[in-house]
Design an enzyme around this catalytic site. Structure first.
Site, mmCIF file in Angstrom:
data_model
loop_
_atom_site.group_PDB
_atom_site.id
_atom_site.type_symbol
_atom_site.label_atom_id
_atom_site.label_comp_id
_atom_site.label_asym_id
_atom_site.label_seq_id
_atom_site.Cartn_x
_atom_site.Cartn_y
_atom_site.Cartn_z
ATOM 1 N N SER A 485 -3.777 12.259 -5.506
ATOM 2 C CA SER A 485 -3.626 12.829 -6.847
ATOM 3 C C SER A 485 -4.922 12.839 -7.644
ATOM 4 C CB SER A 485 -2.539 12.086 -7.615
ATOM 5 O OG SER A 485 -2.900 10.741 -7.877
ATOM 6 N N ASP A 486 -5.662 11.709 -7.672
ATOM 7 C CA ASP A 486 -6.867 11.711 -8.508
ATOM 8 C C ASP A 486 -7.958 12.582 -7.901
ATOM 9 O OD1 ASP A 486 -7.253 9.887 -6.473
ATOM 10 O OD2 ASP A 486 -8.098 8.319 -7.734
ATOM 11 N N CYS A 487 -8.016 12.656 -6.574
ATOM 12 C CA CYS A 487 -8.967 13.576 -5.935
ATOM 13 C C CYS A 487 -8.606 15.020 -6.270
ATOM 14 C CB CYS A 487 -8.965 13.374 -4.424
ATOM 15 S SG CYS A 487 -9.490 11.733 -3.909
ATOM 16 N N GLU A 490 -9.565 15.580 -10.039
ATOM 17 C CA GLU A 490 -11.012 15.733 -10.216
ATOM 18 C C GLU A 490 -11.509 17.012 -9.539
ATOM 19 O OE1 GLU A 490 -12.746 13.976 -12.224
ATOM 20 O OE2 GLU A 490 -11.355 12.333 -12.608
#
Length: 761
Positions: A485-487, A490
């Site tokens: 999710s955070d990849c 970003e």
């Protein structure tokens, strides 16, 4: 000489396949003819510098590939170095100079396919299982050549502590797990019981025996030692393969488990169910004598199942868990291993387990989800068929895990290519010097477009307990296949920012449909109750299941959780997305942001910080949290959480103007400064970014100026920054080295400082 090769693979091999022409792949190869005398001397100098300072700075500077890239590009830092003297104000020109020096250096270490390589290692238990698996299968000498062995041993020697042991990671004190695995690695690679630099083997063996012997190794170690034949399976807690054929309504059904936990115990249960043991060679028999403190045939295996050395014990097993293990051990296993149940149930369970393993292997191009799982899945395939295609495909992807630094050869998680690239590109864009780095931005943009996952896992992915992945980005490369999710947040934020720049500079923008896919993925992972975002798959399983965590040195790994950093990154991505694409799932995105902001505010700790789950620790978490709150419209004046966070950061500032946090904050869950209140460039950069986000420049910019002064004065002659403490973490208690952070975050801090803090000319 060793060289890093990028985006390469044997496209004609029947045992290797790729989804995007190997973009993002990074492998090390040894060329005996490569390297001038000057190049070889440069590498040796880097090795010697690390060795001499190894007890002070444990993570390597990741210099070998950097030296290679800088030579290949004929990089010379042409901008003179600047320093800020005591009493002097930082001018706009000084800040610009330091920023450009950092940007030019960072641009020079970009790979040809547009990503930034970097070490992503640190745990001492990553490498040895690869050696164990290859030893058992008879491929150790072909995969790990003499040159590989030399560098692996260099790594082990460099990170051996003065007491003879190794920690669970490079900065941790000695532990049974790290020491036994490292000792076995040395012995299986050919060292005798009293060989090794500085008596490495003898010192390690003494540490093991002085601490009770190998029966005190944690459960993961017991599993591997049973596979090797240095332990008996009857000395481990059961991991029955029948787990994989349970009905879905069972509370601990695999579909409710965190994906990494699921994929570790999948091959373990297969090997346990078959009671597989590798060949009992003379060396294995000798190791039994060396590592146990009593004769092997006199050990009461039933009594050692729950043993764990105090050095390794971070998460003690609750009574309910030990009761479960004992019930399985005494009641179910005796039945399932005897006729007729061994034929009716166990054989069926073993077949089903291997189906799941093959499914996961295929969907990761035989990379698998991570380095802990890789050798286990590879060994399970070999046990099923030593000459099978699956095992051969596994062999071809070992190179994807191998990394080389000046401290030696190690195994990394699987690579942080996409994560580092997305963060790095944002730092470069913040510099507002597109004309100086346009080719770098263009290549990075091209990489991100090629790295996005284009399809869901093949076949019945829901039946294999998988979440959809189309539109997401991975932590590493597209072939890896596991959505994060955070990849994704970003990556999405990055391509949206790049879409605002001229296409003749950065290339054509990504098609809207692919952006929508990324948005759909992120929306799917928000927890309805808390508003937080999970990482790989939906959270929501009962947290009571964490009572069954069998891993003594890690925490929170049974079920998926939600995380502040992921939630904050998604808020930032969505705020930009809804500005550029206001009609796509507008209401859902707005609701997501409202709930996510509440989640972040609710997760704030008593001292005003946020716990960092993937970086060290409270400074890292606070930086992400404030970034998310700020773009959502929260300010120092209208948000108590931001005011409390600013107080935390100002109170944590060191006398030298910087910030520095110990990795011990992570396991202890209490903010802990570095010894002597030392500062690091990464923590200082994160704190500066946090204060800028919180509007500190409008109230009193002095703390920001002091932090930036430390960054500028820490910059090296070539524009790099010094390697200091380890900066990453997972599962509370295991640290991970993100070598690129020392470049990305100081660069971003200098860029935001120059742009958002008023400075004299």
């Amino acid at each position: 000489m060793w060289r890093l090769k990028v985006a390469e693979g044997d496209k004609n091999s029947p045992y290797m396949f790729t989804t995007n022409n190997f973009v993002g792949r990074q492998i090390w190869e040894f060329d005996p003819k490569a390297g001038s005398p000057e190049e070889l001397a440069e590498v040796e100098e880097a090795r010697q510098k690390f060795y001499k300072n190894r007890h002070n700075v444990k993570p390597a500077g990741d210099l070998l590939w950097r030296l290679q890239f800088l030579r290949e590009k004929n990089f010379k830092q042409r901008i003179p170095q600047v320093k800020v003297k005591d009493g002097d104000a930082i001018t706009y020109e000084t800040a610009t100079t330091a920023m450009k020096r950092a940007a030019h250096y960072f641009s020079a270490i970009q790979a040809s396919d547009g990503h930034w390589p970097a070490e992503n290692a640190g745990p001492m238990y990553f490498l040895p299982p690869f050696v164990f698996c290859l030893y058992i299968t008879g491929h150790l000498n072909t995969v790990f050549t003499v040159e590989h062995r030399r560098e692996i041993l260099r790594y082990l020697y460099n990170h051996q502590h003065e007491d003879g042991g190794w920690g669970v990671h490079v900065e941790a004190p000695s532990s049974m797990f790290g020491t036994v695995f490292s000792y076995l690695c040395m012995r299986l690679l050919g060292l005798g019981p009293n060989d090794g630099e500085n008596n490495a083997c003898a010192r390690a063996r003494k540490w093991i025996r002085d601490h009770g012997g190998v029966t005190y190794i944690p459960s993961w170690g017991k599993n591997w030692l049973s596979i090797l034949g240095i332990f008996e399976w009857s000395g481990t807690n059961p991991m029955p393969p029948e787990f994989w054929i349970l009905p879905s309504f069972v509370p601990l059904h695999p579909s409710k488990m965190w994906c990494y936990c699921r994929l570790v115990y999948m091959p373990v249960s297969y090997l346990y169910g078959k009671r597989f043991v590798g060949p009992i060679t003379p060396l294995i028999q000798q190791l039994r004598e060396e590592l146990h403190t009593q004769p092997y045939n006199e050990i009461n295996w039933r009594k050692v199942r729950h043993l764990c050395s105090k050095e390794d014990l971070y998460y003690p097993h609750p009574f309910v868990q030990e009761l479960l293990w004992d019930t399985l051990y005494l009641a179910s296993e005796p039945l399932l291993t005897r006729w007729p149940l061994n034929k009716l149930i166990r054989q069926k369970a073993l077949k089903e387990t291997m189906k799941f393993i093959h499914y996961e292997d295929h969907n990761s191009r035989y990379i698998t989800i991570g380095c802990v799982e890789k050798p286990l899945c590879m060994l399970a395939c070999w046990v099923e068929d030593p000459n099978g295609i699956a095992f051969k495909k596994h062999l071809n992807r070992i190179a994807d895990y191998i990394w080389l630094g000046e401290d030696g050869m190690k195994v990394q998680t699987f690579g942080s290519q996409t994560w580092d690239t997305a963060l790095g590109l944002q730092a470069l864009m913040a510099c507002n010097i597109a004309d100086e780095v346009e080719s770098v931005l263009g290549k990075g943009h091209d990489y991100l477009k090629k790295a996005q996952i284009r399809d869901n896992p093949v076949g019945d992915y829901k039946g294999n307990f998988r979440h959809f992945s189309k539109g997401a980005w991975t932590f590493s490369d597209q072939d890896h296949g596991w959505q994060v999710s955070d990849c994704t947040a970003e990556g999405l934020k990055c391509v949206l920012q790049l879409s605002l720049m001229p296409p003749e500079i950065v290339g054509e923008k990504m098609e809207p449909e692919r952006l929508y896919d990324a948005v759909n993925f992120l929306l799917s992972l928000q927890d309805e109750k808390t508003g937080g975002l999970a990482v790989w798959e939906r959270a929501g399983a009962s947290l009571l299941l964490e009572w069954l965590n069998p891993v003594e040195f890690l925490e929170d790994l049974i079920v998926e959780h939600t995380y502040v950093e992921c939630t904050a990154s998604a808020i930032e991505a969505f705020m930009l997305f809804k500005k550029l694409y206001p009609h796509h799932r507008k209401k859902e995105i707005e609701n997501f942001i409202v709930k996510a902001v509440h989640y972040i505010e609710d997760e704030q700790t008593a001292d005003g910080s946020w716990y960092g789950n993937w970086g060290i620790c409270f400074i890292y978490g606070t930086c992400f949290a404030l970034g998310g709150l700020q773009v959502a419209g929260k300010t120092y004046n209208n948000c108590l959480a931001i005011r409390r966070a600013v107080d935390f950061l100002l109170n944590a500032q060191s006398d030298d103007g910087g910030w520095g946090e110990s990795y011990k904050s992570c396991p202890n869950k209490i903010y802990t400064p570095l010894e002597g209140k030392r500062s690091t460039v990464v923590h200082t950069a994160l704190a500066v970014l946090s204060l800028i986000s919180a509007g500190q420049a409008d109230r009193d910019p002095t703390p920001i100026h002091r932090g930036v002064k430390l960054l500028i004065n820490s910059q090296l002659e070539n524009g790099d920054f010094p390697q200091q403490e380890i900066m990453g973490v997972f599962m509370r208690n295991c640290m991970l080295h993100y070598a690129e952070y020392r470049n990305i975050f100081p660069l971003r801090a200098l860029a935001e400082y120059r742009k958002r803090v008023p400075l004299p000319n």
